[in-house]
Scaffold this active site. Structure first.
Site, PDB file in Angstrom:
ATOM      1  N   GLU A 179       0.984  -1.094   0.139  1.00  0.00           N
ATOM      2  CA  GLU A 179      -0.003   0.142  -0.045  1.00  0.00           C
ATOM      3  C   GLU A 179       0.795   1.186   0.145  1.00  0.00           C
ATOM      4  O   GLU A 179       0.734   2.158   0.884  1.00  0.00           O
ATOM      5  CB  GLU A 179      -0.871   0.099   1.331  1.00  0.00           C
ATOM      6  CG  GLU A 179      -2.045  -1.115   1.184  1.00  0.00           C
ATOM      7  CD  GLU A 179      -2.946  -1.017   2.451  1.00  0.00           C
ATOM      8  OE1 GLU A 179      -4.104  -1.020   2.125  1.00  0.00           O
ATOM      9  OE2 GLU A 179      -2.512  -0.892   3.541  1.00  0.00           O
TER      10      GLU A 179
HETATM   11  C1  ACM Z   1      -2.261  -5.246   3.765  1.00  0.00           C
HETATM   12  O1  ACM Z   1      -3.247  -6.068   4.283  1.00  0.00           O
HETATM   13  N1  ACM Z   1      -1.976  -4.200   3.581  1.00  0.00           N
HETATM   14  C2  ACM Z   1      -1.008  -6.473   3.684  1.00  0.00           C
END
Ligand code: ACM
Length: 490
Positions: free
Chosen positions: A304
């Site tokens: 992310e």
């Molecule tokens: C995640 O759930 N950002 C690995």
């Protein structure tokens, strides 16, 4: 008939019984301290309810009524973690070619006893009979993990020991600790102390923070190791780094530390990809973490990174991969690292995007399966669950958590690329021990079975019945688990 979770690969039991008597001894065919420790853990698990002494003796032939632990290396088909168990009216014999296998045999033996064995108080009127029979058992996957996010909320050493006991009881062999995120930095790095002292001082929702000293962390690793669990530390980067950025001005692109963050947004922070100090920082952190880690893997997050450009991301991850492998460890990253050039031995962890995880397997790299819509325990069980989140746009009831197969979830993945399964508990809304128990149990029992039991031996209708009984054991252990209406609890 006994009910076991995870279900062994082969087991048959008959009507006759073995009776554990107050005079029973645990007899070892070796003087190896590792096997003595396994026997000591078994005795400690059986003592509170039985109040039997269960002395441990090495090198003496076992006698009627004894439990025998035999480290025997002549059955290579059992692999690194397999074992056999033979229960006759005279004795219970546990055999394995490795200490890990013997440890799993003891966990199976514990579940063969009446449910009262898991009581913390003496059970004076109980007899300790177990069904006679044979078990020959080994895991389907080498990687049977759980991830705990200790960054969004901090869980101390005692909470982790409690969790480790339960992981071991279900033959889970990996505890992945998500040690850092925007909301907290949870491990002391001696060369950069403000990470923990400032970056670890708070948590999501402004709740109390905390961090592990290096001595705390060593104690967790050792406690896990005695129970055949490897701790995998994760330092998430280049995103999910606000706690680090808040602790040191010089790690920021503009030289100014932001405030600590206690919300639940993701994707807003990034290390400064083009500053030399960033890589000095990472070298120091990785060196200290590697020195605390007997296991072969270090997890670098990499997920992310919405505030890092794709070119910068690739440059960064490939550089970090060099830093990690220089310590002699193998790197793990979340699936997004599939976009970069991976070295042999680097492992990617699937959570959402099938395309990027395939980019990792296309390079010949192995993967761990943690599909968010099946294996994330921060997801609510149903619409009315007061804890947890539903960002997957779905709920994860007990059946959803149980009824899937890592090998066939994503079309076209080579079966040999799948190291195994790891469930994950993100803790934005999880604060207390009770919260943790409620979100993890009983889903974790199902993940344990997916990791251990061959797919042809797994069946929801049959599992429901076993889980109904197993719930009584969890209850005796004081676990405040979710009583799903999908199960006819006993
Ligand atoms: C995640 O759930 N950002 C690995």
């Amino acid at each position: 008939m006994p009910t076991l979770i995870p279900q062994p690969s082969q087991a048959n039991f008959h009507e006759t019984v073995f009776n554990l008597l107050p005079t029973a001894e645990i007899v070892l065919n070796t003087t190896e301290s590792e096997v003595f420790n396994i026997a000591a853990l078994l005795a400690a698990a059986l003592r509170p309810a039985t109040r039997f002494e269960l002395p441990i003796r090495a090198g003496k032939a076992s006698q009627a009524g004894d439990i025998a632990l035999m480290l025997e290396g002549n059955d290579p088909q059992l692999g690194a973690e397999g074992y056999t168990l033979e229960i006759s009216p005279e004795k219970a014999t546990l055999r394995a070619p490795t200490a890990a296998g013997l440890f799993y045999a003891t966990q199976t033996l514990r579940q063969l006893f009446p449910i009262a064995i898991d009581c913390k108080d003496e059970q004076p009127n109980q007899t300790w009979q177990i069904a006679c029979g044979q078990v020959r058992d080994q895991p389907n996957y080498a990687w049977r993990g759980m991830m705990l996010d200790v960054a969004r909320h901090f869980f101390g050493v005692d909470a982790l020991k409690h969790l480790i006991d339960l992981l071991a009881y279900h033959k889970i062999n990996t505890l992945h600790l998500h040690l850092t995120d925007d909301q907290g930095w949870r491990i002391m790095i001696e060369s950069w102390p403000w990470l923990a002292l400032h970056g670890g001082s708070t948590a999501t929702n402004g709740d109390p923070g905390g961090y592990y000293t290096q001595a705390d962390y060593r104690a967790i690793v050792a406690y896990a190791q005695e129970r055949y669990i490897t701790v995998v530390p994760e330092i998430d980067m280049p995103g999910h780094t606000n706690a680090a950025l808040a602790s040191y001005d010089e790690l920021n692109e503009n030289g100014l530390a932001p405030n600590l963050y206690t919300g639940i947004k993701v994707g807003f922070s990034s290390l400064a990809i083009h500053k030399a100090i960033t890589y000095q920082f990472i070298e120091d952190v990785v060196r200290e973490i590697a020195a605390l880690t007997p296991g072969k893997y270090l997890h670098i997050g990499g997920d992310e990174t919405h505030s890092t450009s794709e070119t910068d991301y690739i440059t960064f991850i490939e550089r970090i991969q060099e830093i990690v492998t220089k310590t002699g460890k193998q790197m793990i990253g979340w699936e997004e690292i599939g976009k970069t050039h991976l070295k042999p031995g680097t492992v990617a962890q699937f959570w959402w995007n099938r395309k990027v995880i395939t980019q990792a397997t296309d390079q010949g790299n192995s993967i761990i399966m943690s599909p968010a819509n099946k294996a994330y325990m921060d997801i609510k069980y149903h619409e009315m669950t007061t804890l947890g989140l539903a960002w997957t746009k779905s709920y994860t009831e007990i059946k959803d958590a149980y009824e899937w197969d890592p090998a066939s979830l994503i079309d076209g993945l080579p079966a040999e690329s799948i190291l195994g399964i790891e469930s994950a508990l993100w803790t934005e809304t999880i604060f207390t021990q009770g919260n943790l128990d409620f979100m993890a149990f009983p889903r974790l029992c199902g993940y344990a079975e997916i990791g251990w039991t061959p797919p042809e031996k797994r069946n929801w209708d049959e599992y429901r019945g076993r889980l109904a009984k197993h719930g009584q054991r969890l209850q005796k252990m004081g676990i405040q688990f979710y009583h799903s209406s999908q199960i006819d609890w006993e």
